[in-house]
Every structure is written in structure tokens, then in C-alpha cells.
Design an enzyme around this catalytic site. Structure first.
Site: not given
Length: 317
Positions: A161, A233, A262, A283
């Protein structure tokens, strides 16, 4: 010819995937629950051969009571929700999802960068509140606007990523520097990323080594007009320190898609701050329709491959 075994499949948190999930191509029964809390896990998986989960915690005290369970198919890349040590010791296979978010997370990252560097949200809110209508000239400059081209992007985490974000950033004319726990050509140290970057973007997993990798000391080293992006994260950034840095002007802004807890049912210091230079999304960086469809298909591919005796994407090999 031996009869194909029949498998009982239970999906504990189906609501975490917002697209259809196809049925596997082998004899099976299938039960899904939109969500599952901890004290429901054992009862719901009591007769399961295969459990599908996303974020439901499946720990040793529950696994000890589930002797039929043979496969836990995680509908995400991260598998910290599973007691992998217990699974390895007791022959329970664990699979995960890989390389499905190479477009959606980088695109979300860039969207946050553009929004912050060009002050899009403050200007949009001004217009909605009628400020433009009160101005005597054709425009106004209440919020700073910075070009993307010619700026420096610092990446903390240079896996798939991070590299994907970097490639897109370079195409936009940004200079890219990066650091990680592992060595790679062109790697710089964390201090260089902090001091030289106009934008810092996090793309590393949450481990004991990376927890609060950005704290008060690191924020002080950043440029005053720099912005911080976290689509990785919650827990990588000291949230209280970030609020103080934003309020004091140590950094110019932040864009987060993740929080330490979360959902933030009990509040969160970032949400409570209500700062115009802090953008928070729930998210969803991973959740384009295309990415979720790829994830859903890969999830069932993993289950079918394991049943066929050709397991793939196992995390305990």
C-alpha cells in the site's frame, strides 16, 4: 467414489461486508449473523466446521469449546482477532485476504491529502454558511492552499500500500521518501521523514514496535505546514498529542480513517476536538464497491481452496 464431505459454515459478522457474498461450490450449510458479540461466539459456532469472521474476537477460551472447528476464514488482511497460537497448536487453519485494497486505500489517502492541502472542507463549509455572499471581491483567501506538485510525501510503511500511494504521488509531481522496519533501496530514517515531509502518510501494521510511532516528540519535528494522514491502524498515533499539535499549530492538519477504538461509542479525543483542520472518516478507506467485491470473492476462493485440499492465503504455514 467417496462422498464429498458436507461442511457447516457460519459467518459471524456479515454486516462488515457491504456487497453480496457468493455461496461456496461444495456441499454445505450456511448461516450468517449480521453481528456477534463475544459471549455469542461459542453458541453460534458450536456446530461449525468453518467460521467466517472479520473483526469478531475468537480467543482460546472460546476455541477450547469448539472441537469441530477446522478453518477460520478471516474476511480481512489483519488476523489479530484470532488466537493464532491456539489455532496452530490445535490444527485449525486460518486464512486471510490479501492485495485487495491496492486502489481503494491509496485513492482515499490521496483524497485526504488533497482535501487538507487545498483546505477544501473549510471553504465548502464557508460557502454553505453564506460567507461568500458577503465578500466584496470575487474570492477570498481565509484558508491556506498548497499545491500537491512539488511537495514531499513521507511514507511510514513501505509495503504494497505504501508503494502504491508513492507511485500515485510521484505521478502527481510529489517527491517521495519512505521508511520502514525493513531495509530497501533508498530508505531514509524516521527523523528524515518527519523533518522533510510536507505530507506524512502511515501504511504500517500496528505492533508493539509501531504503537504511537507518532507521538508528541515526533509531531514537534514535523513542519508547521505539514499534514499527517493515517489510513492504516488506530494506535499508530498518540491521539491526545495530535490534538495538542493541531491546536497549537505545530502541524497544519490531519486526515484519519482509523481510531484507537472502533466504533468510538465512548467518545474519542479526536472527535471531541471538532477542529476544522482535522478530517475523520469511519474506517472506509478500504471499502470501495470494487475492493469489497474483490475481497468477497477472495474470501470464498480461500474457503473453496481449503476444502479442495489446496489451501491458499494461510497465515499459519
Amino acid at each position: 467414489m467417496a462422498e464429498t464431505p458436507h461442511y457447516n459454515i457460519v459467518f459471524l459478522d456479515r454486516a462488515t461486508i457491504g456487497v453480496p457474498v457468493r455461496q461456496p461450490n461444495f456441499p454445505h450449510s450456511y448461516t450468517e449473523y449480521q453481528e456477534t458479540v463475544a459471549d455469542e461466539v461459542v453458541e453460534r459456532l458450536a456446530d461449525a466446521d468453518i467460521a467466517i469472521i472479520n473483526k469478531v474476537q475468537v480467543r482460546a477460551p472460546s476455541l477450547e469449546k469448539l472441537p469441530k472447528l477446522k478453518l477460520i476464514a478471516v474476511a480481512a488482511t489483519g488476523t489479530d482477532c484470532v488466537d493464532k497460537a491456539y489455532c496452530k497448536a490445535h490444527g485449525i487453519a486460518v486464512s486471510n485476504i490479501r492485495n485487495y485494497a491496492d486502489n481503494t486505500v491509496p485513492e482515499h489517502t490521496l483524497a485526504l491529502i488533497f482535501a487538507l492541502r487545498r483546505s477544501l472542507v473549510p471553504y465548502v463549509l464557508d460557502v454553505r454558511r453564506g460567507k461568500w455572499q458577503t465578500i466584496n471581491q470575487f474570492c477570498y483567501f481565509d484558508h491556506p492552499i498548497h499545491d500537491i506538485a512539488g511537495s514531499t510525501l513521507g511514507l511510514i510503511g513501505y509495503g504494497a500500500l505504501g508503494k502504491s500511494v508513492g507511485a500515485r504521488a510521484e505521478a502527481l509531481g510529489m517527491k517521495v521518501i519512505a521508511t520502514d522496519l525493513y531495509d530497501f533501496p533508498g530508505k531514509v530514517d524516521l527523523d528524515t521523514v518527519l523533518k522533510e515531509s510536507d505530507v506524512i502518510s502511515l501504511h504500517c501494521p500496528l505492533t508493539e514496535q509501531t504503537r504511537n510511532v507518532i507521538g508528541a516528540a515526533e509531531l514537534k519535528k514535523m513542519k508547521n505546514d505539514a499534514v499527517l494522514i493515517n489510513t492504516a491502524r488506530g494506535g499508530l498515533v498518540d491521539e491526545k498529542a495530535l490534538v495538542e499539535a493541531l491546536k497549537s499549530g505545530e502541524i497544519a492538519g490531519a486526515g484519519f480513517d482509523v481510531l484507537t477504538v472502533e466504533p468510538p461509542k465512548n467518545g474519542n479525543v479526536l472527535l471531541d476536538a471538532d477542529l476544522p483542520n482535522l478530517l475523520i472518516t469511519p474506517h472506509v478507506a478500504w471499502a470501495s464497491v470494487e475492493a469489497m467485491t474483490g475481497l468477497s470473492n477472495q474470501l470464498i476462493d480461500n474457503v473453496e481452496a481449503w476444502v479442495a485440499g489446496k489451501p491458499r492465503n494461510l497465515v499459519l504455514e
